[in-house]
Design an enzyme around this catalytic site. Structure first.
Site, PDB file in Angstrom:
ATOM      1  CG  HIS A  99      88.638 -23.801-128.577  1.00  0.00           C
ATOM      2  ND1 HIS A  99      88.708 -22.490-128.911  1.00  0.00           N
ATOM      3  CD2 HIS A  99      89.056 -24.493-129.663  1.00  0.00           C
ATOM      4  CE1 HIS A  99      89.139 -22.373-130.168  1.00  0.00           C
ATOM      5  NE2 HIS A  99      89.353 -23.570-130.654  1.00  0.00           N
ATOM      6  CG  ASP A 102      88.679 -21.041-125.654  1.00  0.00           C
ATOM      7  OD1 ASP A 102      89.903 -21.198-125.750  1.00  0.00           O
ATOM      8  OD2 ASP A 102      87.880 -21.181-126.602  1.00  0.00           O
TER       9      ASP A 102
HETATM   10  C1  XUL Z   1      92.425 -21.858-135.765  1.00  0.00           C
HETATM   11  C2  XUL Z   1      90.964 -21.689-135.739  1.00  0.00           C
HETATM   12  C3  XUL Z   1      90.261 -22.237-134.558  1.00  0.00           C
HETATM   13  C4  XUL Z   1      88.927 -22.820-134.857  1.00  0.00           C
HETATM   14  C5  XUL Z   1      88.274 -23.507-133.697  1.00  0.00           C
HETATM   15  O1  XUL Z   1      93.023 -21.350-136.886  1.00  0.00           O
HETATM   16  O2  XUL Z   1      90.397 -21.106-136.619  1.00  0.00           O
HETATM   17  O3  XUL Z   1      90.166 -21.217-133.602  1.00  0.00           O
HETATM   18  O4  XUL Z   1      88.049 -21.835-135.321  1.00  0.00           O
HETATM   19  O5  XUL Z   1      89.073 -24.474-133.141  1.00  0.00           O
END
Ligand code: XUL
Ligand code: CO
Length: 443
Positions: A99, A102
């Site tokens: 993300h 992150d």
């Molecule tokens: C949350 C989840 C996230 C997504 C990406 O449950 O799975 O980490 O994979 O935003």
């Protein structure tokens, strides 16, 4: 600087190895039906769990010992990049995912956040130029900051909607810059807590508009990655809009987005929705919508997303069966959206956990391929549906009948006989394959 000093590159040593820092089943070069395990499994490291997460939970503080934690702010972000590429190399990961949040800290303004991101993205690009590890996908975190309290693309506040759109725009630019194979939309807070204050229709229409704008922008900048929706039924909101694959598919069809998206299916999200992992994979597969996988597992004793590393061989086998039947994952991969337990706080636990997950999927791959080679399920299934290959059954599937004809047929039927579904027999065959293939008896 070295962050994992006492750990060398993890090698495949075979099923009898007692070296905890070796693969027992994942042999990247080994060919299964003409393709290497590395090509078929396309493992990805999740940056947020492996580099960023600190082990805190609602009842306790951080526990993770991470050599890069001596730094702060942008220095910490840079140290994480260094550590991440050392980790990717040592675990032999072909992919990673992140993300925006992150990899770089948020600034006090959006432009400052962009500046932080630009610096770290340039650094990642530099590391990628000498590394084999590629970006499977990136995404925007539009759920952690308090501004997203009521959602992002489904927020009641148009300013928040615009802010989320800006983050996605930047995310697509980053994806393009780093050559991402996919771009993920997980609806972090796209859902509602109570209908009493919610205009569901407006929120869903806005979400449809949001995705169309993202598709348009990807075309504009020639970002060719696959768009993926990651369904999840609940958590953090009580009711998430992208509940499961079937719900997500109906949404995509309603808003005419079905040709631009596929699904990123997470095992623990499937079980939270009351489905098995393989159910979600099957629904996506038969609709041509299986894009990628967040490979983890939940805890059947708990009602929330525990994101454990996948170690259940029965499930990895049935998951790989769906993936092989799909002809592979194409641009997708198996991203370990999984975290070490809070008590597994030492840096080497990051290796043990990834080895466990990679070996579990390698076994699943081998067993699933053998089941397919031996026509185990297919022969039973074709026998089970045999009545649709001739007579009235063939008329039904070819569309050559109607209620009059079916009634006339039914009226002349004697006693109808069914055959056993043989569920227990099939389960014991799968056990037999699991034991024999993983111990090398059946290869
Ligand atoms: C949350 C989840 C996230 C997504 C990406 O449950 O799975 O980490 O994979 O935003
Ligand atoms: Co996920």
């Amino acid at each position: 600087m070295t962050y994992f000093e006492n750990i060398n590159r993890i090698q495949y040593e075979g099923a009898n190895s007692t070296n905890p820092l070796a693969f027992k089943f994942y042999n990247p070069e080994e060919k299964i039906n003409g393709k290497t395990m590395e090509e078929l499994l396309r493992f990805g490291v999740a940056y947020w769990h492996t580099l960023t997460a600190d082990g805190s939970d609602p009842f306790g503080n951080a526990t993770m010992i991470r050599p890069w934690n001596k730094f702060q702010g942008m220095d910490l972000a840079k140290a994480r990049v260094e550590a991440s590429f050392e980790f990717f190399e040592k675990i032999n990961a072909p992919f990673f995912c992140f993300h925006d949040f992150d990899i770089a800290p948020e600034g006090t303004t959006l432009s400052e956040t962009y500046k932080n991101l630009d610096q770290i993205v340039a650094m990642i690009k530099e590391y990628m130029s000498t590394s084999k590890t590629k970006l499977l996908w990136n995404t925007a975190n539009a759920f952690t900051h308090p501004r997203f309290v009521h959602g992002a693309a489904t927020s009641c506040n148009a300013d928040v909607y615009a802010y989320a759109a800006a983050k996605v725009k930047k995310g697509l630019e980053i994806g393009k810059e780093l050559g991402a194979d996919n771009y993920v939309f997980w609806g972090g807070r796209e859902g509602y807590e109570t209908l009493l204050n919610t205009d569901m229709k407006l929120e869903l229409d806005n979400l449809g508009r949001f995705f169309h704008m993202a598709v348009d922008y990807a075309k504009e900048i020639e970002f060719t990655g696959q768009f993926l929706i990651e369904p999840k039924p609940k958590e953090p909101t009580t009711h998430q809009y992208d509940f499961d694959v079937a719900t997500g598919l109906a949404f995509l069809q309603k808003y005419d987005l079905q040709d631009d998206f596929k699904f990123n299916i997470e095992a623990n999200h499937a079980t939270l929705a009351g489905h098995t992992f393989e159910h979600e994979l099957r629904v996506a597969r038969i609709n041509g919508m299986l894009g990628s996988v967040d490979a983890n597992q939940g805890n059947p004793l708990l009602g929330w997303d525990t994101d454990e590393f996948p170690t259940d061989l029965y499930t990895t086998t049935l998951a790989m069966y769906e993936i092989l039947k799909n002809g592979g994952l194409g641009k997708g991969g198996l991203n370990f959206d999984a975290k070490v337990r809070r008590g597994s706080f030492e840096p080497e636990d990051l290796f043990y956990s990834h080895i466990a997950g990679m070996d579990s999927f390698a076994i699943g791959l081998k067993v699933a391929q053998k089941l397919i080679d031996d026509n185990v399920l297919e022969s039973l299934i074709s026998e089970r549906y045999q009545s649709y290959t001739e007579g009235i059954g063939l008329d039904i599937v070819e569309g050559n009948t109607d209620l009059h004809k079916l009634e006339a047929y039914a009226l002349q039927l004697g006693e109808i006989k069914n055959k056993s579904g043989r569920e227990e027999r099939l389960k014991s065959i799968i056990n037999q394959y699991l034991i024999n293939v993983s111990s090398g008896v059946l290869v």
